[in-house]
Design a protein around this motif. Structure first.
Motif: not given
Length: 170
Positions: A142-148
């Motif tokens: 996501d744009p905030f660095g959370n990987v999924f």
């Protein structure tokens, strides 16, 4: 005592900007906003005490919003005072959560929306069982660095034997 599978309730994500994260997860990911951004203070309120139980003393305040997926899984977004991005957003050798997964039959289309909104595609879209099953996946951020991860099909179909057979196959 027999074991039985439990259902998954929610996941909590730390983000640097709660308002932008709510917009991303509702507009791009299509999640439902079920509780708008709320500020929680380190105080004697029930939620203040719960947060201190978990975070320890000195957290001061945080902002939180609650969202849900179409299959009723909760997404808690937290904005902590003084939060920071890790050096490596996919520290897979570190114990703990290293990703979560979203299901969408249009893996490519959702990936394009994520990238257009400031996220990242971490790998090409890949087939799990080329020539056997039409199951695809990709890792994104996501744009905030959370990987999924994004799966085209459900987890149990992806990994179960015989879950996809052409009509007439034995």
């Amino acid at each position: 005592m027999s074991a039985y599978p439990r259902s998954f309730s929610h996941i909590g994500l730390s983000v640097p900007d709660l308002d932008k994260a709510v917009k991303f997860y509702t507009k791009v990911m299509g999640f439902y906003l079920i509780m708008s951004a709320t500020e929680v203070a380190e105080d004697d309120s029930a939620i203040g005490r719960m947060c201190t139980d978990v975070l320890g003393a000195g957290w001061k305040k945080l902002r939180i919003a609650h969202l849900a997926t179409s299959d009723r899984i909760g997404i808690e977004l937290f904005e902590f005072e003084g939060n920071y991005a890790p050096d490596n957003n996919l520290d897979y050798r570190r114990h703990g959560t290293f990703h979560f997964c979203i299901q969408d039959p249009d893996v490519e289309g959702l990936t394009e929306k994520i990238v257009a909104a400031g996220g990242k595609q971490r790998m090409p879209v890949r087939e799990y069982f080329p020539g056997e099953k039409p199951y695809r996946m990709v890792y994104v951020e996501d744009p905030f660095g959370n990987v999924f991860e994004i799966y085209s099909h459900s987890y149990e179909l992806t990994y179960s034997s015989g879950a996809y057979q052409e009509e007439g196959a034995v």
